[in-house]
Every structure is written in C-alpha cells, then in structure tokens.
Enzyme design. Structure first.
Site, PDB file in Angstrom:
ATOM      1  N   HIS A  67       0.819  -1.218   0.000  1.00  8.97           N
ATOM      2  CA  HIS A  67       0.000   0.000   0.000  1.00  8.97           C
ATOM      3  C   HIS A  67       0.851   1.266   0.000  1.00  8.97           C
ATOM      4  O   HIS A  67       0.354   2.350  -0.312  1.00  8.97           O
ATOM      5  CB  HIS A  67      -0.999   0.012   1.166  1.00  8.97           C
ATOM      6  N   ASP A 110      -0.330  -7.536   1.106  1.00 10.72           N
ATOM      7  CA  ASP A 110       0.201  -6.182   1.289  1.00 10.72           C
ATOM      8  C   ASP A 110       1.723  -6.238   1.466  1.00 10.72           C
ATOM      9  O   ASP A 110       2.247  -6.051   2.564  1.00 10.72           O
ATOM     10  CB  ASP A 110      -0.471  -5.533   2.506  1.00 10.72           C
ATOM     11  N   GLY A 202       2.506   6.770  10.167  1.00 11.22           N
ATOM     12  CA  GLY A 202       3.754   7.388   9.766  1.00 11.22           C
ATOM     13  C   GLY A 202       4.823   6.449   9.267  1.00 11.22           C
ATOM     14  O   GLY A 202       5.805   6.906   8.715  1.00 11.22           O
ATOM     15  N   SER A 204       4.267   2.630   7.842  1.00 10.08           N
ATOM     16  CA  SER A 204       3.910   1.301   7.335  1.00 10.08           C
ATOM     17  C   SER A 204       5.091   0.702   6.582  1.00 10.08           C
ATOM     18  O   SER A 204       5.952   1.417   6.094  1.00 10.08           O
ATOM     19  CB  SER A 204       2.718   1.390   6.391  1.00 10.08           C
ATOM     20  N   GLY A 205       5.083  -0.610   6.458  1.00  6.42           N
ATOM     21  CA  GLY A 205       6.128  -1.272   5.693  1.00  6.42           C
ATOM     22  C   GLY A 205       7.338  -1.673   6.513  1.00  6.42           C
ATOM     23  O   GLY A 205       8.209  -2.375   6.023  1.00  6.42           O
TER      24      GLY A 205
END
Length: 254
Positions: A67, A110, A202, A204-205
């Site tokens: 995303h 994702d 702030g 993600s990933g």
C-alpha cells in the site's frame, strides 16, 4: 488534482473498512541504539520526505508494504537512524515491485519489494536482516520488535530518530475474533491488544522482527487509533511470500 482525488478516495475506502494503513510507527517505544537495527530503511517520495518504513533484505532489495505504492516512493535512505542526518551517499533510487495479487489492504497481499538502483554499501551502519524460514513457527506471546519513524501518539507527528518497541505475538484465532472475522489471509497479529504498545501512523512497511529474523511487514491498525489496548495490529506474514521474494531476488528485477 487526480493524485489528490485518488488519495482522498483511498482514505475513505480504508476508513469504511475499519482499517487505516497509510503508515504506522511506534507507541510507548524508545530510541534505537545506533549500532542495532542496521537494516532499517526510510522509504521516501520525490521531495525526500519519509512516507513509509522498509528493511534491507539483501544488497539489492528493500522489503516494504504494497500500500506504500500509493504514496509514490522514489527512493530509500539507508545507514542512519536520524532522518535529519542524511547525505547523498545514503540515498538509493528504487523500482517498485508490488505483489501481483495486491488490490487493497482489506484483501491482503500487502507486500512490495523495492529494487535499488545500485548495490547497497554494506558496512558498520548498513546490514540486511535475515527472513524467517518457511518451517519456522512463531509462538503465541513471543516478544518481537517493530520499529519506525512515525507518530508516537494518535494525531501526533513523525519523529526524526528511529523508535522501537517490543510487542507480543497474538493468537490468530483470537485476532480474527477481535476483528469480527474481517481479516485478510496470510497475516500475523502482534501488539495493540492486551498491551499499551504497538504501531501508529507514519511508517507502514516496517519489519516485525522475532529472534533476529523478519517475520512480518506492518500493514494496518484500527482506523488510525493508536491509543492501546485496542484491537490487534496486523502485519503481512512474510513466510507466506518466500517463493515470490526468492524468485525476484534470483532474477534481480521485477
């Protein structure tokens, strides 16, 4: 105009699903020692602004969330825990390799690889993290770590210095129950529920790391709410994507 509209529609889609996946960071964590977590990557846009977290898995690739592609990342920064201390040698342009089955966060898959424009300079400040093996099992209540640069409270601000927090693994059946059965396949739950620790907006990933191995990728929490305990935080389960990751790493291209 169209890009702004796309982000507006995406935001309201996620909110209607009870999800908020546009980044996440650390609640009730602490600053990371500069000699640890040398795999952490700041995923940035064409203005050099941090938009997502990521982590180096070999000298050519960073792993992050699919995303994050909506935020149009163009580069990653490696080798610093302080985003105010970045020079050109730390920045790598990237090609985005989004999982082919990814559609939106609510449907899962994702996960995304970022191909670096040149090999990462591995040194005392940059080192990849090993991935979980397919046969390895993660135990319920096992303490793992998640790190990032984003908000430290709901509605807060991103931070310059990398933060880390330990979070317990949550039984997947219990996690699905708390989410009302509304979870995609191939996920791991940790933190946010049964503890005041977890991630927020702030970053993600970023990686969920257990026993020194990356096991998950930060995906989403509950409507951006970071006042925990709440429902569990959700991560993409890396072990379910090892074949796809291995194939791209071997080809060395998307």
């Amino acid at each position: 105009m169209m890009h702004a509209l796309h982000k507006f529609v995406l935001f309201h889609l996620l909110m209607s699903l009870g999800l908020q996946a546009l980044g996440s960071d650390i609640i009730n964590g602490k600053k990371v020692n500069e000699k640890s977590m040398l795999y952490m990557a700041s995923v940035q846009n064409n203005k050099g602004h941090h938009v997502c977290g990521g982590f180096l898995i070999n000298e050519n690739f960073v792993l992050t969330a699919a995303h994050c592609d909506d935020l149009k990342p163009t580069s990653v920064v490696l080798g610093t825990h302080n985003l105010r201390k970045v020079d050109d040698s730390m920045r790598y342009r990237v090609t985005r390799c989004k999982h082919p089955s990814y559609d939106n966060v609510s449907k899962g898959d994702d996960i995304m690889l970022l191909k670096l424009s040149k090999k990462a300079q591995l040194n005392k400040r940059v080192k990849p993290v090993p991935l979980i093996k397919a046969e390895m099992k993660i135990k319920e209540k096992e303490k793992c770590h998640v790190a990032g640069w984003g908000y430290t409270e709901t509605g807060g601000k991103v931070v310059d210095v990398l933060q880390d927090v330990d979070v317990p693994i949550i039984n997947l059946k219990e996690c699905k129950k708390k989410w009302g059965g509304n979870l995609p396949a191939n996920v791991i739950c940790a933190g946010g529920y049964g503890t005041k620790k977890g991630f927020c907006q702030g970053d993600s990933g970023g990686p969920l790391v257990c026993n020194g191995k990356a096991v998950g990728v930060v995906s989403f929490n509950n409507k951006g709410k970071c006042t925990y305990p709440d429902v569990p935080n959700v991560y993409t389960n890396i072990s379910k994507y090892l074949h796809w990751i291995s194939k791209i790493l071997k080809q060395n291209k998307c």
